[in-house]
Scaffold this motif. Sequence first.
Motif, PDB file in Angstrom:
ATOM      1  N   ARG A  11       0.839  -1.186   0.000  1.00  0.00           N
ATOM      2  CA  ARG A  11       0.000   0.000   0.000  1.00  0.00           C
ATOM      3  C   ARG A  11       0.881   1.245   0.000  1.00  0.00           C
ATOM      4  O   ARG A  11       1.211   1.798   1.035  1.00  0.00           O
ATOM      5  N   SER A  12       1.266   1.694  -1.179  1.00  0.00           N
ATOM      6  CA  SER A  12       2.126   2.865  -1.304  1.00  0.00           C
ATOM      7  C   SER A  12       1.369   4.129  -0.924  1.00  0.00           C
ATOM      8  O   SER A  12       0.167   4.254  -1.163  1.00  0.00           O
ATOM      9  N   LEU A  13       2.073   5.089  -0.337  1.00  0.00           N
ATOM     10  CA  LEU A  13       1.453   6.339   0.063  1.00  0.00           C
ATOM     11  C   LEU A  13       1.114   7.234  -1.126  1.00  0.00           C
ATOM     12  O   LEU A  13       0.288   8.119  -1.007  1.00  0.00           O
ATOM     13  N   LEU A  14       1.775   7.015  -2.264  1.00  0.00           N
ATOM     14  CA  LEU A  14       1.574   7.862  -3.429  1.00  0.00           C
ATOM     15  C   LEU A  14       1.091   7.041  -4.618  1.00  0.00           C
ATOM     16  O   LEU A  14       1.361   5.846  -4.720  1.00  0.00           O
ATOM     17  N   GLN A  15       0.424   7.698  -5.540  1.00  0.00           N
ATOM     18  CA  GLN A  15      -0.104   7.026  -6.721  1.00  0.00           C
ATOM     19  C   GLN A  15       0.957   6.841  -7.805  1.00  0.00           C
ATOM     20  O   GLN A  15       0.962   5.842  -8.515  1.00  0.00           O
ATOM     21  N   GLY A  16       1.852   7.809  -7.944  1.00  0.00           N
ATOM     22  CA  GLY A  16       2.805   7.798  -9.045  1.00  0.00           C
ATOM     23  C   GLY A  16       4.134   7.165  -8.716  1.00  0.00           C
ATOM     24  O   GLY A  16       5.085   7.250  -9.498  1.00  0.00           O
ATOM     25  N   ALA A  17       4.229   6.532  -7.569  1.00  0.00           N
ATOM     26  CA  ALA A  17       5.423   5.789  -7.165  1.00  0.00           C
ATOM     27  C   ALA A  17       4.951   4.589  -6.356  1.00  0.00           C
ATOM     28  O   ALA A  17       4.036   4.707  -5.552  1.00  0.00           O
ATOM     29  N   VAL A  18       5.591   3.440  -6.561  1.00  0.00           N
ATOM     30  CA  VAL A  18       5.023   2.206  -6.025  1.00  0.00           C
ATOM     31  C   VAL A  18       5.569   1.784  -4.670  1.00  0.00           C
ATOM     32  O   VAL A  18       5.040   0.874  -4.042  1.00  0.00           O
ATOM     33  N   ASN A  19       6.631   2.439  -4.209  1.00  0.00           N
ATOM     34  CA  ASN A  19       7.311   1.940  -3.011  1.00  0.00           C
ATOM     35  C   ASN A  19       7.568   3.081  -2.031  1.00  0.00           C
ATOM     36  O   ASN A  19       8.696   3.333  -1.623  1.00  0.00           O
ATOM     37  N   VAL A  20       6.503   3.770  -1.646  1.00  0.00           N
ATOM     38  CA  VAL A  20       6.603   4.930  -0.760  1.00  0.00           C
ATOM     39  C   VAL A  20       5.985   4.583   0.586  1.00  0.00           C
ATOM     40  O   VAL A  20       4.807   4.227   0.658  1.00  0.00           O
ATOM     41  N   LYS A  25       7.118  10.743 -11.566  1.00  0.00           N
ATOM     42  CA  LYS A  25       5.799  10.544 -12.165  1.00  0.00           C
ATOM     43  C   LYS A  25       4.666  10.793 -11.156  1.00  0.00           C
ATOM     44  O   LYS A  25       3.580  10.223 -11.275  1.00  0.00           O
ATOM     45  N   LEU A  26       4.904  11.645 -10.197  1.00  0.00           N
ATOM     46  CA  LEU A  26       3.873  11.920  -9.204  1.00  0.00           C
ATOM     47  C   LEU A  26       2.695  12.665  -9.822  1.00  0.00           C
ATOM     48  O   LEU A  26       2.849  13.460 -10.738  1.00  0.00           O
ATOM     49  N   THR A  27       1.518  12.391  -9.285  1.00  0.00           N
ATOM     50  CA  THR A  27       0.302  13.051  -9.738  1.00  0.00           C
ATOM     51  C   THR A  27       0.079  14.338  -8.946  1.00  0.00           C
ATOM     52  O   THR A  27       0.750  14.599  -7.940  1.00  0.00           O
ATOM     53  N   ASP A  28      -0.886  15.127  -9.375  1.00  0.00           N
ATOM     54  CA  ASP A  28      -1.239  16.331  -8.616  1.00  0.00           C
ATOM     55  C   ASP A  28      -1.676  15.967  -7.205  1.00  0.00           C
ATOM     56  O   ASP A  28      -1.352  16.674  -6.236  1.00  0.00           O
ATOM     57  N   ASP A  29      -2.427  14.885  -7.084  1.00  0.00           N
ATOM     58  CA  ASP A  29      -2.851  14.446  -5.752  1.00  0.00           C
ATOM     59  C   ASP A  29      -1.644  14.064  -4.888  1.00  0.00           C
ATOM     60  O   ASP A  29      -1.643  14.293  -3.669  1.00  0.00           O
ATOM     61  N   ASP A  30      -0.628  13.475  -5.525  1.00  0.00           N
ATOM     62  CA  ASP A  30       0.578  13.114  -4.789  1.00  0.00           C
ATOM     63  C   ASP A  30       1.269  14.357  -4.210  1.00  0.00           C
ATOM     64  O   ASP A  30       1.775  14.328  -3.082  1.00  0.00           O
ATOM     65  N   LEU A  31       1.299  15.423  -4.984  1.00  0.00           N
ATOM     66  CA  LEU A  31       1.933  16.647  -4.500  1.00  0.00           C
ATOM     67  C   LEU A  31       1.198  17.175  -3.271  1.00  0.00           C
ATOM     68  O   LEU A  31       1.817  17.630  -2.308  1.00  0.00           O
ATOM     69  N   THR A  32      -0.126  17.073  -3.316  1.00  0.00           N
ATOM     70  CA  THR A  32      -0.924  17.475  -2.152  1.00  0.00           C
ATOM     71  C   THR A  32      -0.606  16.585  -0.956  1.00  0.00           C
ATOM     72  O   THR A  32      -0.473  17.062   0.176  1.00  0.00           O
ATOM     73  N   THR A  33      -0.464  15.288  -1.203  1.00  0.00           N
ATOM     74  CA  THR A  33      -0.150  14.349  -0.130  1.00  0.00           C
ATOM     75  C   THR A  33       1.190  14.671   0.514  1.00  0.00           C
ATOM     76  O   THR A  33       1.317  14.684   1.747  1.00  0.00           O
ATOM     77  N   LEU A  34       2.206  14.949  -0.311  1.00  0.00           N
ATOM     78  CA  LEU A  34       3.522  15.279   0.233  1.00  0.00           C
ATOM     79  C   LEU A  34       3.454  16.513   1.127  1.00  0.00           C
ATOM     80  O   LEU A  34       4.081  16.572   2.185  1.00  0.00           O
ATOM     81  N   SER A  35       2.683  17.491   0.687  1.00  0.00           N
ATOM     82  CA  SER A  35       2.535  18.706   1.494  1.00  0.00           C
ATOM     83  C   SER A  35       1.824  18.403   2.805  1.00  0.00           C
ATOM     84  O   SER A  35       2.210  18.894   3.875  1.00  0.00           O
ATOM     85  N   ARG A  36       0.781  17.578   2.738  1.00  0.00           N
ATOM     86  CA  ARG A  36       0.026  17.237   3.948  1.00  0.00           C
ATOM     87  C   ARG A  36       0.854  16.407   4.917  1.00  0.00           C
ATOM     88  O   ARG A  36       0.667  16.473   6.137  1.00  0.00           O
ATOM     89  N   GLY A  68      13.873  11.345 -15.449  1.00  0.00           N
ATOM     90  CA  GLY A  68      13.179  12.591 -15.175  1.00  0.00           C
ATOM     91  C   GLY A  68      13.406  13.063 -13.755  1.00  0.00           C
ATOM     92  O   GLY A  68      13.535  12.259 -12.828  1.00  0.00           O
ATOM     93  N   ALA A  69      13.463  14.364 -13.585  1.00  0.00           N
ATOM     94  CA  ALA A  69      13.645  14.947 -12.256  1.00  0.00           C
ATOM     95  C   ALA A  69      12.415  14.698 -11.396  1.00  0.00           C
ATOM     96  O   ALA A  69      11.312  14.464 -11.898  1.00  0.00           O
ATOM     97  N   ASP A  70      12.599  14.750 -10.099  1.00  0.00           N
ATOM     98  CA  ASP A  70      11.480  14.600  -9.174  1.00  0.00           C
ATOM     99  C   ASP A  70      10.420  15.669  -9.445  1.00  0.00           C
ATOM    100  O   ASP A  70      10.747  16.826  -9.708  1.00  0.00           O
ATOM    101  N   ARG A  71       9.165  15.261  -9.376  1.00  0.00           N
ATOM    102  CA  ARG A  71       8.058  16.215  -9.437  1.00  0.00           C
ATOM    103  C   ARG A  71       7.622  16.465  -8.002  1.00  0.00           C
ATOM    104  O   ARG A  71       7.128  15.554  -7.317  1.00  0.00           O
ATOM    105  N   LEU A  72       7.809  17.694  -7.535  1.00  0.00           N
ATOM    106  CA  LEU A  72       7.604  18.014  -6.130  1.00  0.00           C
ATOM    107  C   LEU A  72       6.707  19.233  -5.979  1.00  0.00           C
ATOM    108  O   LEU A  72       6.537  19.999  -6.928  1.00  0.00           O
ATOM    109  N   PRO A  73       6.150  19.437  -4.785  1.00  0.00           N
ATOM    110  CA  PRO A  73       5.340  20.633  -4.549  1.00  0.00           C
ATOM    111  C   PRO A  73       6.155  21.905  -4.776  1.00  0.00           C
ATOM    112  O   PRO A  73       7.387  21.904  -4.650  1.00  0.00           O
TER     113      PRO A  73
END
Length: 325
Positions: A66-75, A102-113, A132-137
Motif C-alpha cells: 500500500r504505497s502512500l503515493l499514486q505515481g510511485a510504487v514503493n513509498v 511521475k507523481l500526480t497532482d494528488d501526490d503533490l498534495t499528499t507530500l505537502s500534507r 526525469g527529475a522529481d516532481r515536487l510541490p
Amino acid sequence: MTSKSIMGRSCVAGAALAVALTTVVLAAPVAGATEQCPTGVCAPGRPAADVPAHRGADTDTTSVGRSLLQGAVNVRDVGGHTTDTGREVRRGLVFRADALNKLTDDDLTTLSRLGVEEVVDFRRPGEVEDGGADRLPDGLTATSRPIGNAGGLEGLRDAIATGDTAKQEEILGDGRAAAYMENTYRTFVTDRASREQFAATLRDIAAGGKEALLYHCAGGKDRTGWMTYLLLRSLSVPESTVEKDYLATNEFRGGSNDQVIEQLRKSGLMKDPELVRPIMEARLDYLHAATAQVEADYGTLDAYLKKGLGLDDATLARLQERLVA
C-alpha cells in the motif's frame, strides 16, 4: 512498404522497448541504467485509502503493497517499528521512496500534507536525465546525493534490444546477476563517496525539527534499502525487524516487477526474462553482503557508523532523541 523498411522499424521499436524496460529492470545503483516505470509497463502505486490530514498522523503503510503515493510504487513511512528496548520509532518524520518523477497532482498534495520539506535523491545524474527529475510541490527542490557509478552490467541494454540470448545469458546467467547485486551492496560500505552521502543524510535527519524528510533512489530498493537499514539499526530496531522492512519492497514492487517480466516475455526480446529477476528484487543475500563487509572492515555496526560514516556520539544521540518515542 519494403521489407527492409519494415525490418528497420522493427529494430527501432525493439531498441525503444529495451530502453524502456531496462530503465525499470536496472534499479541497482552501479548498473549504469535507471529504474522507473514507463507508461504502460508498470502498475501505478496504490494510494493509501485515507491519507492523513496532517503530518505525524498514522502513516502506516506496512500492509501489503500500500504505497502512500499514486505515481510511485514503493513509498512508505520509516517509523512505527519497535526498538529492542520496547520504544517506538516515530511516524511522520522520515519517508522512503522510489523515484518521484511521475507523481500526480494528488501526490503533490499528499507530500505537502505529510509535511515533507526535504527530499534527498540518491540517483546519479544520468538516471535523473533518463528517468526525469522529481516532481515536487512548489518551493521544494530535491537535494542530489548520487550514489554509485556507471559500471556493472555493461551491454545488457544492447543485449536486450537486439534479442541476443547468448549475451543475456553471459551477463546474467549462472548466478551472475545475484553476484553483481551482492557486490553492489558491498560498495555501499567500501566506497568512500557512497559513505559520505549516507552520512550526510543521517546528519540531516538528526538535525531536523518537526518537518519530514524523504529519501529515495530509482526503485526504492537498494540504496534506499541500505539507508533505511542504517537508520533503523542506529535507532536499536532489532535486526530481524529491519530485515522484514527491507524485504517488504518485494510486496510493494511485486506487481510492477511481474509486469516487466511479462513485457519482456511478450516482446520476444528475451528468451528467459527471469534472468533479470535477481536485479529487480530485494534479497537478504544482498543485505547480508553489506553487513558482512561492515564486519570485515569495521568489526561492528557502531564502528562503521562512527569511523566509516564519521558520525559522532552527539549525532547518534540526536537521532535517538528525535525519532524514538
